[in-house]
Motif scaffolding. Structure first.
Motif, PDB file in Angstrom:
ATOM      1  N   ILE A 282      27.179  79.164-140.918  1.00 47.90           N
ATOM      2  CA  ILE A 282      25.971  79.581-141.639  1.00 47.90           C
ATOM      3  C   ILE A 282      25.360  78.383-142.369  1.00 47.90           C
ATOM      4  N   TYR A 283      26.226  77.542-142.933  1.00 51.60           N
ATOM      5  CA  TYR A 283      25.768  76.389-143.712  1.00 51.60           C
ATOM      6  C   TYR A 283      24.884  75.460-142.881  1.00 51.60           C
ATOM      7  N   VAL A 284      25.234  75.279-141.590  1.00 56.92           N
ATOM      8  CA  VAL A 284      24.482  74.391-140.710  1.00 56.92           C
ATOM      9  C   VAL A 284      23.309  75.115-140.047  1.00 56.92           C
ATOM     10  N   LEU A 285      23.552  76.346-139.570  1.00 55.68           N
ATOM     11  CA  LEU A 285      22.553  77.061-138.777  1.00 55.68           C
ATOM     12  C   LEU A 285      21.342  77.493-139.598  1.00 55.68           C
TER      13      LEU A 285
ATOM     14  N   PRO B  57      19.748  76.289-142.406  1.00 53.41           N
ATOM     15  CA  PRO B  57      18.697  75.290-142.659  1.00 53.41           C
ATOM     16  C   PRO B  57      17.888  74.947-141.409  1.00 53.41           C
ATOM     17  N   ILE B  58      18.539  74.958-140.231  1.00 58.68           N
ATOM     18  CA  ILE B  58      17.826  74.658-138.976  1.00 58.68           C
ATOM     19  C   ILE B  58      16.784  75.748-138.703  1.00 58.68           C
ATOM     20  N   ILE B  59      17.209  77.016-138.847  1.00 60.25           N
ATOM     21  CA  ILE B  59      16.290  78.144-138.625  1.00 60.25           C
ATOM     22  C   ILE B  59      15.137  78.098-139.622  1.00 60.25           C
ATOM     23  N   TYR B  60      15.449  77.894-140.896  1.00 62.04           N
ATOM     24  CA  TYR B  60      14.414  77.837-141.938  1.00 62.04           C
ATOM     25  C   TYR B  60      13.467  76.665-141.710  1.00 62.04           C
ATOM     26  N   SER B  61      13.997  75.532-141.246  1.00 65.23           N
ATOM     27  CA  SER B  61      13.166  74.349-141.000  1.00 65.23           C
ATOM     28  C   SER B  61      12.188  74.610-139.859  1.00 65.23           C
ATOM     29  N   ILE B  62      12.656  75.291-138.802  1.00 66.48           N
ATOM     30  CA  ILE B  62      11.782  75.634-137.668  1.00 66.48           C
ATOM     31  C   ILE B  62      10.676  76.578-138.129  1.00 66.48           C
ATOM     32  N   ILE B  63      11.053  77.603-138.897  1.00 64.91           N
ATOM     33  CA  ILE B  63      10.068  78.562-139.431  1.00 64.91           C
ATOM     34  C   ILE B  63       9.043  77.829-140.292  1.00 64.91           C
ATOM     35  N   CYS B  64       9.537  76.914-141.130  1.00 64.54           N
ATOM     36  CA  CYS B  64       8.652  76.153-142.021  1.00 64.54           C
ATOM     37  C   CYS B  64       7.675  75.293-141.224  1.00 64.54           C
TER      38      CYS B  64
ATOM     39  N   LEU C  39      21.538 100.976-151.048  1.00 66.41           N
ATOM     40  CA  LEU C  39      21.415 101.975-152.113  1.00 66.41           C
ATOM     41  C   LEU C  39      22.251 103.224-151.860  1.00 66.41           C
ATOM     42  N   THR C  40      22.527 103.516-150.598  1.00 69.11           N
ATOM     43  CA  THR C  40      23.194 104.783-150.258  1.00 69.11           C
ATOM     44  C   THR C  40      24.650 104.631-149.835  1.00 69.11           C
ATOM     45  N   THR C  41      25.088 103.400-149.584  1.00 70.69           N
ATOM     46  CA  THR C  41      26.472 103.185-149.165  1.00 70.69           C
ATOM     47  C   THR C  41      27.130 102.106-150.020  1.00 70.69           C
ATOM     48  N   ASP C  42      28.434 102.014-149.894  1.00 66.38           N
ATOM     49  CA  ASP C  42      29.191 101.000-150.637  1.00 66.38           C
ATOM     50  C   ASP C  42      29.973 100.145-149.640  1.00 66.38           C
ATOM     51  N   LEU C  43      29.222  99.326-148.882  1.00 72.34           N
ATOM     52  CA  LEU C  43      29.844  98.502-147.854  1.00 72.34           C
ATOM     53  C   LEU C  43      30.538  97.290-148.471  1.00 72.34           C
ATOM     54  N   LYS C  44      31.691  96.944-147.911  1.00 70.81           N
ATOM     55  CA  LYS C  44      32.393  95.751-148.354  1.00 70.81           C
ATOM     56  C   LYS C  44      31.743  94.507-147.753  1.00 70.81           C
ATOM     57  N   THR C  45      31.718  93.432-148.527  1.00 69.28           N
ATOM     58  CA  THR C  45      31.131  92.174-148.056  1.00 69.28           C
ATOM     59  C   THR C  45      32.095  91.492-147.093  1.00 69.28           C
ATOM     60  N   THR C  46      31.733  91.511-145.821  1.00 70.92           N
ATOM     61  CA  THR C  46      32.541  90.873-144.780  1.00 70.92           C
ATOM     62  C   THR C  46      31.719  89.767-144.121  1.00 70.92           C
ATOM     63  N   PRO C  47      32.377  88.832-143.410  1.00 69.61           N
ATOM     64  CA  PRO C  47      31.615  87.776-142.704  1.00 69.61           C
ATOM     65  C   PRO C  47      30.558  88.341-141.763  1.00 69.61           C
ATOM     66  N   LEU C  48      30.877  89.442-141.068  1.00 66.16           N
ATOM     67  CA  LEU C  48      29.915  90.062-140.153  1.00 66.16           C
ATOM     68  C   LEU C  48      28.704  90.585-140.910  1.00 66.16           C
ATOM     69  N   LEU C  49      28.950  91.264-142.030  1.00 68.78           N
ATOM     70  CA  LEU C  49      27.856  91.821-142.836  1.00 68.78           C
ATOM     71  C   LEU C  49      26.974  90.710-143.398  1.00 68.78           C
ATOM     72  N   ILE C  50      27.597  89.623-143.819  1.00 66.57           N
ATOM     73  CA  ILE C  50      26.847  88.480-144.354  1.00 66.57           C
ATOM     74  C   ILE C  50      25.987  87.849-143.260  1.00 66.57           C
ATOM     75  N   GLY C  51      26.563  87.727-142.058  1.00 65.73           N
ATOM     76  CA  GLY C  51      25.806  87.180-140.924  1.00 65.73           C
ATOM     77  C   GLY C  51      24.612  88.043-140.574  1.00 65.73           C
ATOM     78  N   ILE C  52      24.804  89.374-140.572  1.00 64.63           N
ATOM     79  CA  ILE C  52      23.704  90.314-140.299  1.00 64.63           C
ATOM     80  C   ILE C  52      22.632  90.194-141.371  1.00 64.63           C
TER      81      ILE C  52
END
Length: 305
Positions: free
Chosen positions: A12-15, A17-24, A253-266
């Motif tokens: 995530i750390y590398v990818l 900034p690349i995505i944001y730079s392209i969008i910018c 707001l309606t669920t209490d999902l745990k913070t997982t790497p997959l959830l963070i990526g999504i």
């Protein structure tokens, strides 16, 4: 607006900034070109293009501050002070509200055009000057809507490492304030404007269907049809980019999902998709509107000679 705290994985750390730079880069180039063409080409000064101009300004404003978001992500802390934090978070929220509100105004305008065509009536009040005034009113409305976020934006120092973050600092109970802010954004930034747009397009389609059945009514001419289709497609792309972001609010707001790497990526994917909307519109104008293509081509020819 980030949906989760910064994730420290190298991927995530590398990818990101690349995505944001392209969008910018793409967004800044495309939207600046749209602004330039509308302001310089005399034939581009239409009511619809005035709203497109303001949409491009809003997108340009957001892409201009993306490098600061990239810097914060790479540094993993906020080094720019409290004032700039308020500015950046405010612009971040302008991005949520401005696009959908200008598209709502464009949808209202399209409905009025269709209605006047069905009734074979002119609209003397539909002028370029009136579009300027309406655009100014939309900006004032968006500023007022975003004002609470500007007030609560600030630099937070976490314990015990003392790392600075640019966040929304709500008073106690902060959990309730956070949920209220998400509901506020969901209602004013999605539910109300999208409901208005859906009602308008449903009524528009109904009018057009009846117009075809009525042999005495005049059909929409080719130019009006093209503009209506263009507005509809720009709207559809906007909803495609922003709907996952607002659906994530409902889930949060309606669920209490745990913070997982997959959830963070999504979450990062959803945020990047909403950001990408700021660089897509110029391509839609160039692809769907002949006058934009001709004006772009003419401008390029003038600069190359």
């Amino acid at each position: 607006v980030s949906l989760v705290p910064v994730f420290s994985s190298s991927y995530i750390y590398v990818l990101l900034p690349i995505i944001y730079s392209i969008i910018c880069a793409v967004g800044l180039t495309g939207n600046t070109a749209v602004i330039y063409v509308i302001l310089k080409a005399p034939k581009m000064k239409t009511v619809t293009n005035m709203f497109i101009l303001n949409l491009a300004i809003a997108d340009d404003l957001f892409t201009l501050v993306l490098p600061i978001n990239i810097a914060e992500h790479l540094l993993n802390f906020w080094p720019f002070g409290d004032v700039l934090c308020k500015v950046i978070l405010s612009i971040d929220h302008y991005n949520i509200f401005s696009s959908i509100y200008f598209l709502t105004v464009m949808s209202i305008d399209r409905y009025l055009v269709v209605l006047s065509t069905v009734r074979s009536k002119r609209m003397p009040y539909r002028t370029y000057r009136a579009a300027k005034i309406i655009s100014l009113c939309v900006w004032v409305l968006v500023i007022l809507i975003v004002m609470p976020f500007t007030v609560f934006a600030g630099v937070d120092v976490s314990e015990p490492d003392g790392r600075k973050s640019c966040v929304l600092s709500f008073p106690h109970p902060d959990g309730l304030w956070f949920k209220t802010s998400r509901i506020y954004t969901l209602l004013l930034g999605f539910a109300f404007p999208v409901s208005t747009i859906c009602i308008l397009y449903t009524m528009m389609l109904y009018k057009l269907r009846n117009m075809r059945l009525n042999s005495n009514a005049k059909a929409l001419d080719k130019a009006k049809k093209k503009v209506t289709v263009m507005v509809f497609i720009v709207l559809a792309v906007c909803l495609f980019c922003w709907t996952p972001f607002h659906l994530s609010t409902i889930v949060a707001l309606t669920t209490d999902l745990k913070t997982t790497p997959l959830l963070i990526g999504i979450s990062y994917f959803i945020t990047s998709l909403s950001y990408a909307n700021s660089c897509l519109n110029p391509f839609l104008y160039a692809f769907l509107d002949d006058s934009f293509r001709k004006a772009f081509k003419k401008m390029l020819e003038c600069r190359s000679t």
